[in-house]
Design a protein around this motif. Structure first.
Motif, PDB file in Angstrom:
ATOM      1  N   UNK A  76      -4.543  -0.024 -13.697  1.00 12.53           N
ATOM      2  CA  UNK A  76      -4.515   1.279 -14.366  1.00 12.53           C
ATOM      3  C   UNK A  76      -5.920   1.669 -14.807  1.00 12.53           C
ATOM      4  N   UNK A  77      -6.152   2.955 -14.923  1.00  9.46           N
ATOM      5  CA  UNK A  77      -7.483   3.477 -15.248  1.00  9.46           C
ATOM      6  C   UNK A  77      -7.357   4.557 -16.327  1.00  9.46           C
ATOM      7  N   UNK A  82     -10.691   8.790 -12.822  1.00 12.06           N
ATOM      8  CA  UNK A  82     -11.333   7.458 -12.882  1.00 12.06           C
ATOM      9  C   UNK A  82     -10.818   6.613 -11.721  1.00 12.06           C
ATOM     10  N   UNK A  83      -9.535   6.755 -11.386  1.00  8.11           N
ATOM     11  CA  UNK A  83      -8.976   5.997 -10.257  1.00  8.11           C
ATOM     12  C   UNK A  83      -9.587   6.485  -8.946  1.00  8.11           C
ATOM     13  N   UNK A  84      -9.674   7.817  -8.780  1.00 11.17           N
ATOM     14  CA  UNK A  84     -10.230   8.385  -7.548  1.00 11.17           C
ATOM     15  C   UNK A  84     -11.697   7.980  -7.400  1.00 11.17           C
ATOM     16  N   UNK A 191       4.632   2.022   4.243  1.00 12.16           N
ATOM     17  CA  UNK A 191       4.332   2.607   5.552  1.00 12.16           C
ATOM     18  C   UNK A 191       3.082   1.964   6.158  1.00 12.16           C
ATOM     19  N   UNK A 192       2.219   1.383   5.278  1.00  8.42           N
ATOM     20  CA  UNK A 192       1.027   0.712   5.798  1.00  8.42           C
ATOM     21  C   UNK A 192      -0.300   1.194   5.226  1.00  8.42           C
ATOM     22  N   UNK A 193      -0.275   2.087   4.229  1.00  4.73           N
ATOM     23  CA  UNK A 193      -1.538   2.510   3.601  1.00  4.73           C
ATOM     24  C   UNK A 193      -2.156   1.324   2.860  1.00  4.73           C
ATOM     25  N   UNK A 194      -3.490   1.257   2.856  1.00  5.42           N
ATOM     26  CA  UNK A 194      -4.179   0.185   2.149  1.00  5.42           C
ATOM     27  C   UNK A 194      -4.094   0.380   0.639  1.00  5.42           C
ATOM     28  N   UNK A 195      -4.288   1.627   0.199  1.00  8.78           N
ATOM     29  CA  UNK A 195      -4.319   1.895  -1.242  1.00  8.78           C
ATOM     30  C   UNK A 195      -3.680   3.238  -1.564  1.00  8.78           C
ATOM     31  N   UNK A 196      -2.985   3.282  -2.689  1.00 12.19           N
ATOM     32  CA  UNK A 196      -2.425   4.539  -3.169  1.00 12.19           C
ATOM     33  C   UNK A 196      -2.981   4.806  -4.561  1.00 12.19           C
ATOM     34  N   UNK A 197      -3.292   6.068  -4.826  1.00 18.39           N
ATOM     35  CA  UNK A 197      -3.904   6.452  -6.097  1.00 18.39           C
ATOM     36  C   UNK A 197      -2.955   7.400  -6.820  1.00 18.39           C
ATOM     37  N   UNK A 198      -2.902   7.279  -8.157  1.00 14.46           N
ATOM     38  CA  UNK A 198      -2.082   8.206  -8.935  1.00 14.46           C
ATOM     39  C   UNK A 198      -2.856   8.757 -10.111  1.00 14.46           C
ATOM     40  N   UNK A 199      -2.617  10.018 -10.416  1.00 17.86           N
ATOM     41  CA  UNK A 199      -2.879  10.496 -11.751  1.00 17.86           C
ATOM     42  C   UNK A 199      -1.592  10.223 -12.504  1.00 17.86           C
ATOM     43  N   UNK A 200      -1.584   9.195 -13.364  1.00 17.14           N
ATOM     44  CA  UNK A 200      -0.375   8.850 -14.144  1.00 17.14           C
ATOM     45  C   UNK A 200      -0.131   9.869 -15.247  1.00 17.14           C
ATOM     46  N   UNK A 201      -1.126  10.749 -15.450  1.00 22.03           N
ATOM     47  CA  UNK A 201      -0.986  11.877 -16.363  1.00 22.03           C
ATOM     48  C   UNK A 201       0.238  12.715 -15.991  1.00 22.03           C
ATOM     49  N   UNK A 214      -4.007   5.300 -11.830  1.00 19.87           N
ATOM     50  CA  UNK A 214      -3.707   3.984 -11.281  1.00 19.87           C
ATOM     51  C   UNK A 214      -4.108   3.928  -9.824  1.00 19.87           C
ATOM     52  N   UNK A 215      -4.399   2.704  -9.373  1.00 14.64           N
ATOM     53  CA  UNK A 215      -4.566   2.474  -7.940  1.00 14.64           C
ATOM     54  C   UNK A 215      -3.708   1.265  -7.599  1.00 14.64           C
ATOM     55  N   UNK A 216      -2.986   1.379  -6.486  1.00 12.57           N
ATOM     56  CA  UNK A 216      -1.974   0.388  -6.124  1.00 12.57           C
ATOM     57  C   UNK A 216      -2.180   0.014  -4.654  1.00 12.57           C
ATOM     58  N   UNK A 217      -2.109  -1.286  -4.326  1.00 10.84           N
ATOM     59  CA  UNK A 217      -2.224  -1.635  -2.908  1.00 10.84           C
ATOM     60  C   UNK A 217      -2.582  -3.085  -2.671  1.00 10.84           C
ATOM     61  N   UNK A 218      -3.342  -3.321  -1.597  1.00 12.76           N
ATOM     62  CA  UNK A 218      -3.656  -4.695  -1.194  1.00 12.76           C
ATOM     63  C   UNK A 218      -4.504  -5.393  -2.275  1.00 12.76           C
TER      64      UNK A 218
END
Ligand SMILES: *Cc1c(COP(=O)(O)O)cnc(C)c1O
Length: 387
Positions: A76-77, A82-84, A191-201, A214-218
């Motif tokens: 989490x960021x 900040x995550x992007x 599906x196979x993406x390396x990383x997913x980013x969220x604005x948890x806002x 947040x950033x989620x992934x490998x």
């Protein structure tokens, strides 16, 4: 029952929770302590300290978010940006090249076009659904391909599997901003993406009361990003962690309601004579309907539309509404309405907006948790007052 097979609503409540419960507390307390007793950590990054993103309030979120998207790891960021920014700066150095979807979230667009230009990071904008265009813009220096699951404010959906295949065959990192879909409607790692980013806002917290990302992934990639974040300092405060944790628990019920309401309202607007165009990926008239149907489990509560007539009509309409609040941001319990040309895409020049298909008459609606019939009645009375 294997934890991996649990349904999302169960994971939202149970994944990552501390066992045994801390002092028996059903809700994880806030650990409002900047530093923790030294227990022999071998690396700087393992010292327990809020900025190093490893307090109990961080850890529970990391495990829950990773479980939600069936990914290995999460971080989490302090904000979505900040995550992007931390993620992109982890993998791009001066001279490297980035391929990114046209019409990105306004903050991401400005980061790339202003700041990356100054840093000597190259980029090209690509269409989300035309692989020939990706091939044309590929360079030997290309390192990353960056997409948004559902783009803002036109709600376009890229050819998601195509992006992954393209990234694999050219050894690029595949990144996706999954904010508008939320893990309920799309899980990029599956599906196979390396990383997913969220604005948890937005949907993940859902209550318009914090800013978080947040950033989620490998896990090897998330570890690299964590070290960069530890240096750049965009850490989420424990109290904000607590609020995000609390908000997350109701994500599945909120999103199910918002998926249904969003669809009903999109259909109502599409049939209204004073509306020119409705952008909602669940409508058959949307240009990416087939892709959306193939990849998404729901279409969210985000839609945009154009009112017929002059700009004054748009202001008349917005002023006549009683329920939606005229404010930027999205994904909360309150219905919010904005004009992208004045808020999220104000950083673009009028020329850039026009090119991106964002007219001054475009209105974006984030459907909240009010009853959709009440929202439709309110939209109806406000539309009667214009034109
Ligand atoms: C809001 C948003 C961001 C930025 O998030 P903040 O939490 O405001 O920093 C990034 N991407 C998308 C798609 C967003 O909607």
């Amino acid at each position: 029952m294997s934890k991996k097979n649990q349904k999302l609503s169960t994971k939202l409540i149970h994944a990552g929770e501390k066992k045994p419960l801390v002092e028996g507390a059903v809700s994880l307390p806030i650990f409002q302590s900047s530093t923790f007793e030294y227990t022999g950590a071998k690396s700087y990054h393992d010292l327990k300290y809020i900025r190093l993103n490893n307090t109990p309030n961080h850890n529970v979120l990391h495990q829950k978010l990773a479980a939600l998207e069936n990914a290995e790891s999460a971080l989490v960021t302090s904000s979505g940006m900040a995550a992007v920014s931390t993620t992109l700066l982890t993998f791009l150095s001066p001279g490297d090249h980035l391929l990114c979807q046209e019409v990105l979230y306004g903050g991401t667009y400005s980061l790339i076009t202003n700041d990356f230009t100054k840093m000597g990071i190259q980029f090209d904008f690509i269409s989300g659904d035309d692989p020939n265009d990706w091939e044309d813009k590929l360079k030997p220096e290309t390192k990353v391909i960056y997409m948004e699951t559902i783009s803002n404010p036109l709600l376009r959906v890229p050819d998601l599997k195509g992006v992954i295949n393209f990234a694999k065959s050219h050894k690029l990192l595949s990144l996706i901003d999954n904010t508008f879909a939320s893990p309920i409607n799309f899980r990029p790692a599956e599906l196979g993406f390396d990383l997913s980013i969220h604005s948890c806002t937005k949907y993940l917290n859902g209550h318009s009361d914090i800013v978080a990302g947040a950033v989620i992934g490998r896990s090897n990639l998330v570890d690299e990003i964590r070290q960069k974040l530890n240096h750049l300092g965009g850490t989420l405060d424990p109290h904000a962690c607590f609020l995000l944790h609390r908000g997350l628990k109701t994500l599945a019920v909120r999103m199910a309601w918002q998926n249904t309401s969003g669809f009903k309202i999109a259909q109502f607007l599409e049939n209204h004579p004073k509306i020119d165009k409705v952008n909602y990926p669940g409508l058959e008239t949307h240009s990416n309907y087939t892709l959306a149907k193939k990849y998404l489990d729901g279409f969210s509560g985000m839609l945009s539309f154009e009112i017929k007539g002059e700009i004054d009509e748009v202001d008349k309409f917005l002023n006549a509404l009683e329920l939606p609040i005229n404010a930027p941001s999205l994904g909360g319990v309150e219905t919010l309405i904005t004009r992208p040309c004045r808020t999220s895409h104000r950083g673009l020049t009028q020329e850039e907006r026009k090119k991106a298909g964002i007219s001054d008459n475009l209105i974006r609606l984030s459907v909240g948790l009010e009853d959709p019939e009440d929202l439709i009645q309110d939209l109806e009375q406000a539309l009667e007052k214009c034109g």
